[in-house]
Every structure is written in C-alpha cells, then in structure tokens.
Motif scaffolding. Sequence first.
Motif, mmCIF file in Angstrom:
data_model
loop_
_atom_site.group_PDB
_atom_site.id
_atom_site.type_symbol
_atom_site.label_atom_id
_atom_site.label_comp_id
_atom_site.label_asym_id
_atom_site.label_seq_id
_atom_site.Cartn_x
_atom_site.Cartn_y
_atom_site.Cartn_z
ATOM 1 N N HIS A 135 -1.612 19.729 18.276
ATOM 2 C CA HIS A 135 -2.570 18.674 17.908
ATOM 3 C C HIS A 135 -2.202 17.358 18.598
ATOM 4 C CE1 HIS A 135 -3.707 21.846 15.367
ATOM 5 N NE2 HIS A 135 -3.027 21.508 14.297
ATOM 6 N N VAL A 136 -1.066 16.771 18.226
ATOM 7 C CA VAL A 136 -0.428 15.659 18.945
ATOM 8 C C VAL A 136 -1.445 14.616 19.422
ATOM 9 C CG1 VAL A 136 -0.348 16.932 21.166
ATOM 10 C CG2 VAL A 136 1.393 15.192 20.671
ATOM 11 N N LEU A 137 -2.290 14.142 18.487
ATOM 12 C CA LEU A 137 -3.412 13.288 18.878
ATOM 13 C C LEU A 137 -3.008 11.867 19.265
ATOM 14 C CD1 LEU A 137 -6.288 14.491 16.536
ATOM 15 C CD2 LEU A 137 -5.789 15.095 18.889
ATOM 16 N N GLU A 138 -1.787 11.456 18.943
ATOM 17 C CA GLU A 138 -1.289 10.183 19.456
ATOM 18 C C GLU A 138 -0.250 10.413 20.540
ATOM 19 O OE1 GLU A 138 -0.141 7.175 16.656
ATOM 20 O OE2 GLU A 138 -1.916 7.459 15.408
ATOM 21 N N GLY A 139 -0.296 11.590 21.138
ATOM 22 C CA GLY A 139 0.658 11.913 22.193
ATOM 23 C C GLY A 139 0.569 10.991 23.383
ATOM 24 N N TYR A 140 -0.621 10.467 23.655
ATOM 25 C CA TYR A 140 -0.798 9.583 24.814
ATOM 26 C C TYR A 140 0.035 8.318 24.684
ATOM 27 C CZ TYR A 140 -4.048 6.919 21.811
ATOM 28 O OH TYR A 140 -4.606 6.182 20.802
ATOM 29 N N LYS A 141 0.401 7.943 23.467
ATOM 30 C CA LYS A 141 1.204 6.740 23.256
ATOM 31 C C LYS A 141 2.681 6.961 23.582
ATOM 32 C CE LYS A 141 -1.701 5.038 19.440
ATOM 33 N NZ LYS A 141 -1.696 4.581 18.028
ATOM 34 N N VAL A 142 3.133 8.201 23.462
ATOM 35 C CA VAL A 142 4.563 8.501 23.639
ATOM 36 C C VAL A 142 4.744 9.694 24.575
ATOM 37 C CG1 VAL A 142 5.353 7.491 21.466
ATOM 38 C CG2 VAL A 142 4.478 9.841 21.489
ATOM 39 N N ALA A 143 3.845 9.840 25.534
ATOM 40 C CA ALA A 143 3.880 10.996 26.426
ATOM 41 C C ALA A 143 5.174 11.063 27.227
ATOM 42 C CB ALA A 143 2.678 10.958 27.368
ATOM 43 N N ASP A 144 5.738 9.898 27.562
ATOM 44 C CA ASP A 144 6.988 9.898 28.324
ATOM 45 C C ASP A 144 8.120 10.538 27.528
ATOM 46 O OD1 ASP A 144 6.890 7.802 26.492
ATOM 47 O OD2 ASP A 144 8.089 6.442 27.726
ATOM 48 N N ALA A 145 8.140 10.328 26.215
ATOM 49 C CA ALA A 145 9.180 10.917 25.363
ATOM 50 C C ALA A 145 8.991 12.423 25.251
ATOM 51 C CB ALA A 145 9.156 10.272 23.980
ATOM 52 N N ILE A 146 7.747 12.872 25.163
ATOM 53 C CA ILE A 146 7.470 14.312 25.104
ATOM 54 C C ILE A 146 7.915 14.975 26.400
ATOM 55 C CG2 ILE A 146 5.647 16.047 24.926
ATOM 56 C CD1 ILE A 146 4.055 14.030 23.230
ATOM 57 N N ALA A 147 7.578 14.347 27.521
ATOM 58 C CA ALA A 147 7.959 14.894 28.823
ATOM 59 C C ALA A 147 9.476 14.921 28.995
ATOM 60 C CB ALA A 147 7.310 14.082 29.936
ATOM 61 N N ALA A 148 10.172 13.955 28.395
ATOM 62 C CA ALA A 148 11.620 13.838 28.576
ATOM 63 C C ALA A 148 12.377 15.034 28.022
ATOM 64 C CB ALA A 148 12.126 12.551 27.918
ATOM 65 N N ILE A 149 11.813 15.705 27.009
ATOM 66 C CA ILE A 149 12.495 16.884 26.456
ATOM 67 C C ILE A 149 11.873 18.178 26.974
ATOM 68 C CG2 ILE A 149 13.263 15.671 24.382
ATOM 69 C CD1 ILE A 149 11.044 17.161 22.837
ATOM 70 N N GLY A 150 10.962 18.065 27.938
ATOM 71 C CA GLY A 150 10.361 19.246 28.536
ATOM 72 C C GLY A 150 9.393 19.977 27.634
ATOM 73 N N ALA A 151 8.873 19.307 26.620
ATOM 74 C CA ALA A 151 7.940 19.939 25.688
ATOM 75 C C ALA A 151 6.514 19.870 26.218
ATOM 76 C CB ALA A 151 8.011 19.264 24.318
#
Length: 306
Positions: free
Chosen positions: A166-182
Amino acid sequence: VRIADALNPTDINIYRQLAGGLTVANVLHGSANPMGGQNQIIKLRWGGDATDLKFEGAPPGVKFALGENVKQSNWGDQFRTRYPQTRMGVEEIIRDTLVAAQRYGDLRASTDRRAAPVRRNLRLDAALEVFSGERVVHIHSYRQDEILAFVRLAQEFELNVAAFQHVLEGYKVADAIAAIGAGASTFSDWWAYKVEVPDAIPYNGALMREAGVVVSFNSDDDELATRLNTEAGKAVKYGGLSEEEALAFVTINPAIQLGVADRVGPLEPGKDADFVIWSGPPPSPFSRAAQTGVDDPQSLDGISAD
C-alpha cells in the motif's frame, strides 16, 4: 496463520482474474495483527486442486502490519480495549517478537546437554526464517512516520523486506525505502477511503520509481485484480511513464519483489510459459485479454516476439 492452509481452488475469482490477464498472485491475509502470518504465492492454475495453485519454489514470506488496522483506536469506543492502541505500540510488539525469536534460536542451537528441551514454537520458527533470509517480509503500511520506523527496525535486525504494501506516503520517504533495497507495492490512485490516506496521490508510484524503488501496483480487491493492465496505464497519465515502463508495474517489477523473476515477468526463452495475448495495447481500457496461459508452452508456438 498460513494462507496455504486456506486456499480455495474453486473460487470463481481465480477464473475471472485469468480472464483479465492475471497469471500469478501474492495472496496475503488481513492486516489486523503486527505479525499476522505467512503468505502464499500462487499461479492461477484453474481446474487444479489447492496444491496445484502453489507457485513451487517461490520464496515464502510473512506479513507484518502497521497503523490503524492494527491499533484501531480511531474506529470508535468499542475498539478502545484493543492492544496495542498506538503506532509506537505496534512497533514494540514487532520488536518483542523479533527479540523472542533470537532467544528461541539461541536456545535451539545450544549444545548444553544439561539444558531443558526447547518446546517447538511454529510462530517463532517462521520468525527465525526471516532472520536467516529464508522468509521475506511484506509490510502493510501507509504513513511516512511508520514507514521510517519500520525501515529503522529492518536495518537494526537486518530484515529482508520484499515490499512495503500500500505504502501511500511512500513518495515522501522513497529514499529510505530504496536504502534497504525494499520494493513498494502500491495502489494506482486510491485515496480518501480511510483515516490514514489523506495524503495519497496518484503520482506515488512514479515518484518512488524515480527514487530507485522497484514499484508494483497491487489490487487488494478481487474485482480490481481483473484489470491490472489499466491500473498500470494510469502511471502514463500520472507520472509520464512510457507504456512499457508502466506495464512493468504489473509484470517484471512484482516478479522481482516476489523473488520469481527468474521464472515469470518477462516473456523470454527459458522462463515459464505464462502469457497474455491482448486485443490491443495492454494499458488501454479498450483492450481485452484474448488469451491467458499459465504453464502453457504449446500455445506460444508460432507466436512472434512482435
């Protein structure tokens, strides 16, 4: 709980979703518990039994959940006795379980013959598989604060996070998501359907992709699963992606997230013969799935790459 124990091969939705061009699904249970249970990746092999549905060799996963579905403290007075009641409490329950799994693993690995036998715990067995990398994490999430909290937890415990769901506010913290390879498995344009989604935007998928996150669009709905091709097409309008880039949101990208890209996703020699033949451009709402095949190499004979 384990989704594998509750598969229903006669569910008419399997047939309907095949008719809409779907071949593989990641079946997850609800989101009312911080660590609710084990997923099941299936191939939509209509006509088989429950065992036939299972995507053999697909990496197993476990579903975690954050936010309102777990704490439910904003759902009315009748839900005020639920535990936990806060987002911090949800994170703490997950942490407690991970720590308990570590201790359980140490006890099972002990060579002290004087120690008491360790009682088998199926729940902690699954948590141990998360630590070893044998089982990946799918995490139900919405708000940026809880996404960041789980990113830090994943870093602390070195968890293999397949996808934030779902991650509907993912655009706000996308760099953090990418940092763990998720990865991130989001909706194309859902919003305003619950208290957690006032900041949902249809550009979410494209923005996360731009930040280096492997993005997919999911359905979370038996009817929407019959038209994921047009869901993908929305990324052309909201994000300026090409049709090929948008189509990746429902083909190769989810295959990468589920760890099955060596078998499905692209139509290439050596892959499973899972395919859809469309009557027109796949993202178009005017196109129909003329033929859907699952493990069907004979139907591909004579079809050109064009």
